[in-house]
Write a protein that holds these residues in place. Structure first.
Motif, PDB file in Angstrom:
ATOM      1  N   LEU A 393      28.714  28.962  57.450  1.00 10.32           N
ATOM      2  CA  LEU A 393      29.457  27.839  57.495  1.00 10.32           C
ATOM      3  C   LEU A 393      31.068  28.010  57.811  1.00 10.32           C
ATOM      4  O   LEU A 393      31.697  28.686  56.845  1.00 10.32           O
ATOM      5  CB  LEU A 393      29.425  26.867  56.567  1.00 10.32           C
ATOM      6  N   ARG A 461      17.979  18.015  58.468  1.00  5.03           N
ATOM      7  CA  ARG A 461      18.704  19.278  58.489  1.00  5.03           C
ATOM      8  C   ARG A 461      19.049  19.428  56.829  1.00  5.03           C
ATOM      9  O   ARG A 461      18.966  18.850  55.884  1.00  5.03           O
ATOM     10  CB  ARG A 461      20.184  18.707  59.051  1.00  5.03           C
ATOM     11  N   TYR A 465      24.411  21.827  56.735  1.00 13.33           N
ATOM     12  CA  TYR A 465      24.832  20.669  57.627  1.00 13.33           C
ATOM     13  C   TYR A 465      25.464  19.514  56.966  1.00 13.33           C
ATOM     14  O   TYR A 465      26.455  18.925  57.252  1.00 13.33           O
ATOM     15  CB  TYR A 465      23.713  20.436  58.741  1.00 13.33           C
ATOM     16  N   VAL A 483      28.648  24.824  61.999  1.00 11.65           N
ATOM     17  CA  VAL A 483      27.469  25.263  61.005  1.00 11.65           C
ATOM     18  C   VAL A 483      26.575  25.886  62.079  1.00 11.65           C
ATOM     19  O   VAL A 483      26.263  25.852  62.804  1.00 11.65           O
ATOM     20  CB  VAL A 483      26.846  23.825  60.752  1.00 11.65           C
ATOM     21  N   SER A 485      22.800  27.578  61.816  1.00  8.56           N
ATOM     22  CA  SER A 485      21.629  27.056  61.109  1.00  8.56           C
ATOM     23  C   SER A 485      20.725  28.607  61.144  1.00  8.56           C
ATOM     24  O   SER A 485      21.184  29.489  61.972  1.00  8.56           O
ATOM     25  CB  SER A 485      20.838  26.257  61.552  1.00  8.56           C
ATOM     26  N   ASP A 491      26.042  23.924  65.416  1.00  6.68           N
ATOM     27  CA  ASP A 491      26.691  22.486  65.458  1.00  6.68           C
ATOM     28  C   ASP A 491      28.203  22.561  65.208  1.00  6.68           C
ATOM     29  O   ASP A 491      28.572  23.139  64.253  1.00  6.68           O
ATOM     30  CB  ASP A 491      26.037  21.735  64.401  1.00  6.68           C
TER      31      ASP A 491
END
Length: 498
Positions: A393, A461, A465, A483, A485, A491
């Motif tokens: 992140l 999520r 997130y 973000v 994953s 995202d």
């Protein structure tokens, strides 16, 4: 000046405006969840059943469609009905009159679609006609408008395949979502008080998406010779992907094809094939797979382990891959293309790991950043972070230094340093967020973010997130989060989504 569909002087039925508002809200929630570049717009038209009255645009008042193009659309629809064999099979629970009405509706819908296709030939958008419903002497047709470019960005199977009752099978997740949307609004218009009961419940779009995912998986089921109406492939894959084996997440591939397929080589077979719905047994078998050795299944049973061989003829559309990516995440693939990606039971469209154009737009919108060198420096950082296989992140904020000081008890402070790909790889290898400013300077790592609960939160999520979403929406300063994953989905979160 080209005449457009005349707005109705009065409401055709009492709940007309309510119906359109709810349908527009549902379309926005549903298709934004797939790709927010689709920009769905709902148009409600009224076509006179028997009179010479003009077609009308009921909602919105000005829909921009030329009136004269729809002058004889109902008559054209009846010609299509008379000259096209009905795809609907006779059933004991359906009267011949009901089948005729369905066939008439199909003819009118196809006639409307012909006109829309001609109008859209050089347009940036594309219209899709729903089923007509007769209300007070008019056929009311709900039309969905989507942007053409994102529509063409995703792979699809071939169309014109049907369930045994005549309903079309979906060649893609987008088309499956359109079918589910049309079914929902068709039911609403057939109520005793049309549209009165249509309202958008929380997470209704997620329910429709799951139903669309189930519909798409019915298509490979039919290709394997199964009854698609009775198939449970979508639910089966979700369940298998959710299971762990001795604490390990399921990773590997399952090939779906009839036994004896020319592009599959069996390495060893099971004496007693394992039913796909014996989820734990299939999950256990998945442990034996490798990058080039996969489970082989015919849609109902796992019968062997084997590998792909030779050059697959994609026109056959009879060999599919279920790729179990990580815990509760899997993909449906055909000929190397991802048709569907499911994450915690919620299907979505395949997206690239990171989109340069989208990231650039987000920087400009959030920070008014247009300096090419700074944008490229941040892009290199984000691109490197997107390769972090365990996810990570990044938080970019104009007040990175002040925020690092405020959160110093729940992060690791570092001397301000401009991030390079090497440093990015190092600082994203631990849990927590990386805090940096729009200049690319990093001030703290391993940050535990705070923030108020967000109405945009998503229970499907993970914590990474949702914590990023809370932080961005709670920030008093321009802020953007990236973000990454574990399943590779990236995202970009801003406080004001496009």
């Amino acid at each position: 000046m080209i005449p457009v569909l005349a707005p109705a002087p009065t409401l055709l039925w009492p709940h007309q405006t309510r119906y359109h508002t709810a349908a527009q809200s549902l379309a926005r929630d549903l298709f934004d969840a797939l790709d927010d570049d689709l920009q769905p717009q709902v148009v409600v038209m009224a076509l006179p059943v028997e009179t010479d009255l003009p077609a009308r645009c009921l909602e919105p008042g000005d829909c921009g469609l030329p009136a004269d193009a729809f002058a004889n659309v109902v008559a054209r629809g009846r010609i299509i009905q008379l000259t096209t064999p009905s795809p609907y099979a006779e059933r004991s629970d359906v009267t011949p009159a009901m089948i005729r009405r369905k066939h008439e509706g199909m003819g009118i819908r196809d006639a409307v679609q012909e006109i829309l296709d001609a109008l859209d030939e050089n347009a940036l958008h594309q219209h899709f006609s729903g089923w007509p419903v007769e209300i007070k002497g008019y056929f009311v047709v709900t039309i969905l408008r989507l942007q053409r470019k994102p529509l063409r960005a995703y792979p699809s199977l071939r169309p014109y395949r049907f369930y045994t009752d005549g309903r079309p099978l979906a060649p893609s997740l987008l088309v499956a979502a359109m079918y589910r949307f049309n079914e929902e609004i068709f039911k609403a218009l057939n109520d005793a008080e049309p549209g009165a009961g249509l309202f958008v419940r929380p997470r209704e779009s997620e329910e429709l998406l799951r139903s669309a995912g189930k519909s798409l998986l019915d298509t490979p089921a039919q290709a394997l010779g199964l009854d698609p109406a009775a198939a449970t492939l979508f639910a089966t894959c979700n369940t298998i992907s959710s299971l762990r084996y001795e604490g390990a997440e399921g990773v590997g591939k399952l090939l779906l094809a009839r036994r004896g397929h020319p592009n599959i080589e069996e390495i060893f077979a099971l004496t007693c094939p394992t039913d796909l719905t014996d989820y734990r047994a299939v999950r256990k078998l998945l442990e034996m797979t490798t990058p080039d050795v996969h489970l082989l299944a015919d849609g109902e049973n796992v019968y062997a382990l084997g590998r792909l061989t030779g050059k697959y003829d994609a026109e056959r559309e009879d060999l599919f891959v279920i790729n179990f990516v990580t815990h509760y995440a899997w993909e449906l693939q055909h000929d190397g293309h991802v048709l569907l990606r499911s994450h915690y039971g919620l299907p979505g469209l395949p997206r690239t790991r990171l989109n340069r154009t989208g990231f650039r737009k987000a920087l400009k919108r959030t920070f008014a950043l247009t300096d090419h060198a700074k944008i490229e420096r941040l892009w290199d950082v984000v691109l490197e972070a997107s390769r972090q296989k365990h996810g990570t992140l990044l938080v970019i904020t104009t007040e990175a230094l002040a925020e690092a000081d405020r959160l110093k008890l729940q992060c690791t402070l570092i001397e301000p340093v401009p991030l390079t790909p090497l440093i990015t790889r190092l600082v994203t290898s631990i849990d927590g967020a990386v805090l940096l400013d729009p200049e690319g300077y990093c001030y703290s790592i391993g940050v535990i973010l705070d923030g108020r609960a967000s109405g945009r939160g998503d229970s499907t999520r993970g914590a990474r997130y949702n914590s990023a979403l809370r932080y961005v929406e709670s920030s008093d300063y321009p802020c953007l989060a990236v973000v990454v994953s574990e399943d590779g989905l990236v995202d970009i979160i801003t406080s004001e989504q496009e």
